[in-house]
Structures are given as C-alpha cells and as structure tokens.
Design a protein around this motif. Sequence first.
Motif, PDB file in Angstrom:
ATOM      1  N   MET A 224     -20.737   6.578  33.164  1.00 45.76           N
ATOM      2  CA  MET A 224     -21.658   7.022  32.479  1.00 45.76           C
ATOM      3  C   MET A 224     -21.130   7.395  31.157  1.00 45.76           C
ATOM      4  O   MET A 224     -19.869   7.898  31.195  1.00 45.76           O
ATOM      5  N   VAL A 225     -21.761   7.114  30.033  1.00 44.31           N
ATOM      6  CA  VAL A 225     -20.887   7.490  28.617  1.00 44.31           C
ATOM      7  C   VAL A 225     -21.983   8.435  27.915  1.00 44.31           C
ATOM      8  O   VAL A 225     -23.220   8.123  27.835  1.00 44.31           O
ATOM      9  N   THR A 226     -21.643   9.429  27.337  1.00 40.29           N
ATOM     10  CA  THR A 226     -22.562  10.133  26.478  1.00 40.29           C
ATOM     11  C   THR A 226     -21.835  10.151  25.237  1.00 40.29           C
ATOM     12  O   THR A 226     -20.701  10.040  24.884  1.00 40.29           O
ATOM     13  N   HIS A 227     -22.695  10.038  24.243  1.00 43.70           N
ATOM     14  CA  HIS A 227     -22.498  10.210  22.799  1.00 43.70           C
ATOM     15  C   HIS A 227     -23.225  11.460  22.025  1.00 43.70           C
ATOM     16  O   HIS A 227     -24.418  11.344  22.045  1.00 43.70           O
ATOM     17  N   HIS A 228     -22.710  12.085  21.341  1.00 44.46           N
ATOM     18  CA  HIS A 228     -23.170  13.105  20.651  1.00 44.46           C
ATOM     19  C   HIS A 228     -21.979  14.066  19.724  1.00 44.46           C
ATOM     20  O   HIS A 228     -20.778  13.744  20.226  1.00 44.46           O
ATOM     21  N   GLY A 229     -22.323  14.838  18.819  1.00 46.50           N
ATOM     22  CA  GLY A 229     -21.317  15.641  18.211  1.00 46.50           C
ATOM     23  C   GLY A 229     -21.225  17.058  18.459  1.00 46.50           C
ATOM     24  O   GLY A 229     -21.478  17.300  19.718  1.00 46.50           O
ATOM     25  N   SER A 230     -21.220  17.703  17.582  1.00 39.66           N
ATOM     26  CA  SER A 230     -20.707  19.343  17.720  1.00 39.66           C
ATOM     27  C   SER A 230     -22.213  19.910  17.586  1.00 39.66           C
ATOM     28  O   SER A 230     -21.986  21.328  17.327  1.00 39.66           O
ATOM     29  N   ARG A 231     -23.340  19.398  17.402  1.00 36.60           N
ATOM     30  CA  ARG A 231     -24.607  19.922  17.131  1.00 36.60           C
ATOM     31  C   ARG A 231     -24.754  21.145  15.986  1.00 36.60           C
ATOM     32  O   ARG A 231     -23.904  21.067  15.146  1.00 36.60           O
TER      33      ARG A 231
END
Length: 466
Positions: A224-231
């Motif tokens: 599983m790979v998640t992709h996001h930043g610091s919101r």
Amino acid sequence: MKTLKAINGNDLIELGFTPKKWFNEALQYINENQLDENEMAIYLEQFRSPDPDPIPLYDQPKDFIINIRPEHDNEIDNVEKVINTMKVLMKTPTLIGGAIMPDACPTGPEGHIPVGGVVVAKNAIHPGFHSADICCSVMLTDFGKVDPKEILNAAHSITHFGYGGRPRGEQMPMSQELMGAFRDNFFLKDEKLISIARSHMGTQGDGNHFLFVGTSKNTGNTMMVTHHGSRAPGAMLYDKGMKVANRFRQEISPETLKENAWIPFETEEGQSYWDALQLIRAWTKENHEAIHNAVLEKLNLEKQDRYWNEHNFVFRDGDLFYHAKGATPLDDKFMPDITGPRLIPLNMAEPVLIVQGKTNERNLGFAPHGAGRNFSRTQHKKSLAHKTIEEVFEEETKGLDIRFFTNDIDISELPTAYKSAKNVRAQIEEYGLCEVLDEVMPYGCIMAGDVQKNAPWKNKKKFRKA
C-alpha cells in the motif's frame, strides 16, 4: 514616581527594527530602567544598522541542467515554458545551481519554480519553492501475501479525503511530543494551527493525492502506498513563512519576484523556520503512519517492510539548501531517517517505481517525483468534452479497482491527464537519473474525487436558494 508602560517586541518592530536575538536583552534593559521615549531612542541607536545596498538579480541566469525533452507535439509547449521559467528563476541572487526533471511542468508565471524543478540556494530558505503543500510525500507498507482487495477495502474504511479534518469522535491522535515541539517553535506555537494539526491527522486532502494498492513485481507481496503532504498545518506555515520572506525581500532585494523571496538562514527567523519545516516533516510522516498502522490493526497484520520519502521539501547540505519542487531525493545526506529505497508514483494505471541512486553530474542528487502534466486540469477536461465522464472512466481504468472518496469521478486525475509514464521512464534511463529496483503493479486506488461538485459552501448556497 510615574511607572512607564512596559515595552514589548511589537513596539520595537513599530520603531523599524527587525526581530533579532538582541530583542530580549534590550527589552529587559529598557523596562528595568524605565527608559523614557528619548532615553530609549538613544539606547536603541546602537542596534540600528545602516540600510544595506539592495541585492540585485543576476544579469544572466545561473546554469541549470535540463533532463527533459519533448517526445511529441503536445510536449513542446510544456518543455519550452519549463525552460523559460527556469531562466527567469535562476536570476534569483541566492541561487547557485538547478536542474529540471523529465516530469517537469510550469506552475505559474515565468520565474516561478516549476514542478519537477530543483534549485540550490546558499544560506537561504525560499518558502515559495516548496509551496503550500510542504513535505508532499509517499509511504509504502509491505503487507506480505494478502489479497489486495482486502487491503483496499480496509483502507477505504479508514482513510479520509477532501476538505478539512476529521469530525470529532473520528480523529486520529497526534503525539503529545510533537504537539509540545510545535508549541516551542516561533512559527508553529499557534493554538489554532495545533488544533487543525490534530483534526487533520489521518487525512489525505484532494488533488493528486492518493491511496494506492498493488503487488510487488519481484515478490508478489501486496503493498500500500499513500501520497499526501502536510495538509492545512503546512499551508499555514507556508503563509507565515512567505510573510517573513517578503519582509526580508523588501529590505534586501526588492527586485526579486515576490514568490521567490527568501529568509536568510543565519537570522533567528531563518533558523526557526528551518526547525518548523522539520516539525512539519515529522507531522506528515506521523500522518502517513496513522493511516498505514490503522489498516494493519484492522486486519490484525504485522508489516513486512516500510519506507517513505518526501518529494516537495527543502534539504540541507551545510550552507546549501536544495529546494525540490516535486523531485525525489536520492542522496542519503538529504534524509535524516533513511528507511529504504525511494518511491516514484506515475499514475493510477501504472506501477509505483521503487528506486535508488546516487548524486551524479545530471541529477544533483534527485530523481523525478512522478509523471507530471502537459496540460492544466481545465484544458484536459475540455479535451474530453465529447465523451461522458463515465465513458472516460471506463476506458482509462479498465481492469482496475478505482474509487473516489466523494463518489464523484475526477477525470482530471485519470491516466491521460498526466505525461506518458513510458516517456518519463525512458528519460530517467536516458539521463541516468536513478535505478529501478522493483515495481508495485497496480490493483486499485482511492482518490478524493471531484471535491468541487458538492463542496460544503456550494451545498449551503443551494440550501439558501431552496
């Protein structure tokens, strides 16, 4: 004897002084000795330095490395714009080098750093070069021999996409240690920011952020790979950083474009901002881990392996600050918590590349971060206007389990919205940027969906009209 009003740092700022280390000592002296206005002016004169001559832009742009070329007609305009914006950008007086990657695309007017751009600044941090999406990053967990659908279903019940944070009762905890560190930092000791950081823990936002499930080409294990930043916490830090950087720009280099303003690292603000970036990095990593650990816990599994890397951040090597606007760090010196190889996602229908590499004469220690875009989201949607959204979705996701959190398909995130993954991979090899170790072959993916369609403010507007 009349007691004079206590003087604080804001009073000194109003008198034209920039916050410095001497502020505390001066305030203590002024208040203890109850200096009147004239006495204070005489005392403060010792701290008033003459206005420095403004730092001009370079007459000619500093050299930068071009690791991209158009593969077909649709890419010619994009590549020209990327090179032209870099030529303007590289006149910024702090910069000593740069590079553009095969996935590069422009992000605004000429002179703004493109996605897929890397620039090296001496003793300076440029908030505009990492943008509001600070520490946009990817994390992989190896679940072993588990059915990918089981992982995707569990993840879908846990993750959270879209605007805002999680509602009360569904929030994932932010570590007390990290909250304490926020409160000790000049830029982050904002209770509203900390409250938002708590509510945004375990969330992934919108746009091109995703949760991807696939299988290793080498081992067959499900990953599983998640992709996001610091919101929102990162966006709030960016806003504060840009205000400070532009205050310095007006004082020391008014010719510099507003978006390219910098905070001198040797200042108190520069060091506080650097520390704040590291804390936002820690928050973002904790955010990824919260989602991955919750999936493991739901399925009563132990992770086989895990690694992560940011690709939108500022990396330090001595007095040099490498700003990567969408570029994957390869050199170990850039990562204080090396956890394994690096990750390059392409699009939902293509593998996530697991790579390694070293600094060479072309890459400055970085690789591409993904596939990039040739056209804006709006242009891409217009090019598909002759088909229904459902037709486009069916054609581009055949054989894959693709889900949108809002249940509204976002065609601007489907595979044809991005550059050809095949061409990006070919140019990675052509320019010798990194080595592919493994590939996570796609099973399915969750993305935010069309968050504009039923945005909360639109629903409120409809309600009022009704």
